[in-house]
Design a protein around this motif. Structure first.
Motif, PDB file in Angstrom:
ATOM      1  N   ILE A  12       0.804  -1.222   0.000  1.00 51.68           N
ATOM      2  CA  ILE A  12       0.000   0.000   0.000  1.00 51.68           C
ATOM      3  C   ILE A  12       0.840   1.277   0.000  1.00 51.68           C
ATOM      4  N   LEU A  13       2.032   1.221   0.581  1.00 51.98           N
ATOM      5  CA  LEU A  13       2.893   2.402   0.611  1.00 51.98           C
ATOM      6  C   LEU A  13       3.419   2.785  -0.762  1.00 51.98           C
ATOM      7  N   ALA A  14       3.387   1.859  -1.701  1.00 51.55           N
ATOM      8  CA  ALA A  14       3.904   2.117  -3.045  1.00 51.55           C
ATOM      9  C   ALA A  14       2.869   2.750  -3.969  1.00 51.55           C
ATOM     10  N   LEU A  15       1.654   2.966  -3.460  1.00 53.56           N
ATOM     11  CA  LEU A  15       0.578   3.506  -4.292  1.00 53.56           C
ATOM     12  C   LEU A  15       0.530   5.027  -4.218  1.00 53.56           C
ATOM     13  N   LEU A  16       0.437   5.669  -5.365  1.00 50.73           N
ATOM     14  CA  LEU A  16       0.194   7.104  -5.437  1.00 50.73           C
ATOM     15  C   LEU A  16      -1.271   7.375  -5.086  1.00 50.73           C
ATOM     16  N   VAL A 113      19.840   7.408   1.883  1.00 48.60           N
ATOM     17  CA  VAL A 113      19.098   6.148   1.890  1.00 48.60           C
ATOM     18  C   VAL A 113      19.692   5.144   0.914  1.00 48.60           C
ATOM     19  N   SER A 114      19.438   3.877   1.198  1.00 48.22           N
ATOM     20  CA  SER A 114      19.828   2.780   0.302  1.00 48.22           C
ATOM     21  C   SER A 114      18.708   2.511  -0.693  1.00 48.22           C
ATOM     22  N   THR A 115      19.075   2.007  -1.875  1.00 48.12           N
ATOM     23  CA  THR A 115      18.090   1.692  -2.907  1.00 48.12           C
ATOM     24  C   THR A 115      18.125   0.223  -3.324  1.00 48.12           C
ATOM     25  N   GLN A 116      19.141  -0.507  -2.866  1.00 43.41           N
ATOM     26  CA  GLN A 116      19.241  -1.938  -3.145  1.00 43.41           C
ATOM     27  C   GLN A 116      19.860  -2.633  -1.937  1.00 43.41           C
ATOM     28  N   ILE A 142      12.257   2.105   0.421  1.00 42.33           N
ATOM     29  CA  ILE A 142      13.060   3.337   0.399  1.00 42.33           C
ATOM     30  C   ILE A 142      12.370   4.409   1.239  1.00 42.33           C
ATOM     31  N   LEU A 143      11.064   4.538   1.057  1.00 46.67           N
ATOM     32  CA  LEU A 143      10.289   5.497   1.841  1.00 46.67           C
ATOM     33  C   LEU A 143      10.388   5.235   3.331  1.00 46.67           C
ATOM     34  N   ARG A 144      10.260   3.968   3.707  1.00 43.70           N
ATOM     35  CA  ARG A 144      10.234   3.601   5.121  1.00 43.70           C
ATOM     36  C   ARG A 144      11.528   3.998   5.840  1.00 43.70           C
ATOM     37  N   GLN A 145      12.637   4.063   5.114  1.00 45.18           N
ATOM     38  CA  GLN A 145      13.878   4.516   5.737  1.00 45.18           C
ATOM     39  C   GLN A 145      13.736   5.950   6.233  1.00 45.18           C
ATOM     40  N   ILE A 146      13.061   6.781   5.452  1.00 44.67           N
ATOM     41  CA  ILE A 146      12.852   8.172   5.846  1.00 44.67           C
ATOM     42  C   ILE A 146      11.852   8.254   6.993  1.00 44.67           C
ATOM     43  N   ILE A 181       6.206   9.788  -4.830  1.00 48.22           N
ATOM     44  CA  ILE A 181       5.454   9.716  -3.565  1.00 48.22           C
ATOM     45  C   ILE A 181       6.001  10.696  -2.534  1.00 48.22           C
ATOM     46  N   ILE A 182       7.327  10.774  -2.401  1.00 45.48           N
ATOM     47  CA  ILE A 182       7.917  11.633  -1.371  1.00 45.48           C
ATOM     48  C   ILE A 182       7.645  13.103  -1.645  1.00 45.48           C
ATOM     49  N   SER A 183       7.431  13.452  -2.920  1.00 44.69           N
ATOM     50  CA  SER A 183       7.167  14.850  -3.283  1.00 44.69           C
ATOM     51  C   SER A 183       5.679  15.154  -3.396  1.00 44.69           C
ATOM     52  N   CYS A 184       4.847  14.157  -3.162  1.00 43.66           N
ATOM     53  CA  CYS A 184       3.395  14.310  -3.302  1.00 43.66           C
ATOM     54  C   CYS A 184       2.860  15.316  -2.278  1.00 43.66           C
ATOM     55  N   SER A 185       2.030  16.253  -2.737  1.00 42.96           N
ATOM     56  CA  SER A 185       1.514  17.299  -1.846  1.00 42.96           C
ATOM     57  C   SER A 185       0.623  16.743  -0.744  1.00 42.96           C
TER      58      SER A 185
END
Length: 348
Positions: A12-16, A113-116, A142-146, A181-185
Motif C-alpha cells: 500500500i505504501l507504493a501507491l500514489l 538512503v539505500s536503494t538496493q 526506500i520510503l520507510r527509511q525516511i 510519492i515523497i514529493s506528493c503534496s
C-alpha cells in the motif's frame, strides 16, 4: 505502482493517491477514504492499519486482508560524538539488511538512503559492493527509511540523497515511484530540489530521467578523467565510457536546466595529481556543473585511501583552473558512516 508481496497482498505504501483511490473504490468504499488512509501512511507514518483510528473497524479489516505495510526494524544505531550524524542498520521483512545515515546541515536534516540490498556495479573502492547484490528495494522500503528515521530520531527530515547501498538507476522504476510519492503534496511534500540521485553512469537511464524533468540534483560518480583509469576502478565504464557519459550529462542539463554534480573520490596515487586536475578541466570545460571532491574512506578489504589534505590540494588545482569545486564535509567519521560498512560488519 502496484506491487504484491509474497502473500499476494498489495504494497500500500507504493501507491500514489490516484492508485490508492482506485483500490479503495474496488473495495466498495467511498473515494474520500483513500485520502484519510494516504495521510495516515505518508504524513503520520503509522506502522499498522490498527492505528488508523478515524476509520471503521470493518474497513481496517478489509485493508488488512488486501494490503500490507512493509516492515522495517532497527537493528543497530551509531551516533557520532562530533556532528550529530546517526547511522541506522535496518532489517527488512525478509531478513536482509540496509543502512541509512541521518546528517545535520545548517539548512536542516538530510538522510542518505539505500536503494538496493548490496550492489552489482563492482566499484573497487566501495564497501557496498563487496558482499554482492541480493535484490532491489521497493519504493516503499526506500520510503520507510525516511519515515522510520524521522520517527526514531525525532528530527524533521528536509532532504534526501540516494547515495547509500546500491545503484539508484539500476532500480529505476522503484526509485522514480519513490520520488513521486515523497514529493506528493498529500504526503510528505518534500521538494525534489532537496533530493540528490547518484549514479555511477548507467547512460540509458540518464536519458530517461532527463525526460521526466523531476527537478532533482543528478550526481555523477565520475572519479577518473580518462577511460583507462576509470575502468580500473569502475567496471561500468567498460559498458558506458566517459565520452558516452558526458554526452548524456550534457543532454540532461539541456533538457532539465539542472546543474549536475560530479562526484570525484580522490584516491592516493590514482587520480590526485595536478595532471589529473588538468584532464578533469579539459573533460568538463564549458559544462555548468559542480565538482564534489571526496576523500576515500579506507576499508579493510581494499587498499584505496586518501586524506583531507590531499583533497584540499586537489581543490586548489581545480580552482586555479576556474572550476567550481568543494571538498565534501566529513560527517560521522567516528562511526564509519560510509555506506556498506556497518552492514558488512553485522553480517560477517
Amino acid at each position: 505502482m502496484v506491487i504484491f508481496d509474497e502473500n499476494g497482498k498489495i504494497d500500500i505504501l507504493a501507491l500514489l493517491p490516484g492508485e490508492l483511490e482506485e483500490q479503495i473504490l474496488l473495495l466498495g468504499e467511498k473515494k474520500f477514504r483513500a485520502g484519510q488512509i494516504f495521510s495516515w501512511l505518508h504524513v503520520k507514518h503509522v506502522d499498522s492499519f490498527s492505528e488508523m483510528t478515524d476509520i471503521s473497524a470493518q474497513l481496517r479489516s478489509k485493508l488488512e486482508d488486501s494490503f500490507c505495510i512493509k516492515s522495517l526494524f532497527e537493528v543497530k544505531r551509531l551516533e557520532s560524538c562530533t556532528d550529530n550524524t546517526v547511522k541506522y542498520l535496518y532489517e527488512l521483512s525478509d531478513g536482509n539488511h540496509i543502512e541509512s545515515v541521518l546528517m545535520e546541515y545548517e539548512h536542516g536534516n538530510t538522510i542518505c538512503v539505500s536503494t538496493q540490498v548490496g550492489c552489482k556495479m563492482g566499484c573497487r573502492f566501495c564497501a557496498s559492493t563487496i558482499a554482492g547484490y541480493k535484490r532491489d528495494l521497493t519504493s516503499s522500503e526506500i520510503l520507510r527509511q525516511i519515515y522510520m528515521t524521522q520517527k526514531l530520531s525525532g528530527r524533521k527530515i528536509n532532504g534526501a540523497v540516494l547515495m547509500g547501498i546500491g545503484e539508484p538507476l539500476d532500480n529505476f522504476d522503484n526509485v522514480v515511484n519513490f520520488l513521486n510519492i515523497i514529493s506528493c503534496s498529500q504526503g510528505m511534500n518534500m521538494s525534489l530540489r532537496h533530493v540528490s540521485v547518484s549514479t555511477c553512469g548507467i547512460v540509458p537511464r540518464i536519458y530517461e530521467l532527463a525526460k521526466l524533468k523531476l527537478g532533482i540534483t543528478l550526481s555523477i560518480s565520475l572519479h577518473s578523467t580518462n577511460n583507462k583509469s576509470r575502468s580500473e576502478i569502475m567496471p561500468i565504464n567498460d559498458k558506458y565510457d566517459i565520452n558516452e557519459l558526458i554526452k548524456a550529462c550534457k543532454e540532461y542539463f539541456k533538457t532539465t536546466g539542472r546543474r549536475i554534480s560530479f562526484e570525484y573520490a580522490l584516491i592516493d596515487g590514482h587520480n590526485d595529481s595536478r595532471k589529473d586536475a588538468l584532464e578533469l578541466y579539459e573533460l568538463l570545460k564549458g559544462f555548468v556543473c559542480h565538482i564534489n571532491i571526496i576523500p576515500v574512506n579506507k576499508i579493510k578489504e581494499r587498499d584505496y585511501h586518501s586524506d583531507r589534505k590531499a583533497a584540499y590540494r586537489f581543490q586548489k588545482y581545480l580552482e586555479e583552473l576556474g572550476m567550481n569545486a568543494t571538498v565534501r564535509r566529513t560527517l560521522g567519521a567516528d562511526i564509519d558512516a560510509a555506506c556498506g560498512q556497518l552492514r558488512r560488519e553485522y553480517e560477517i
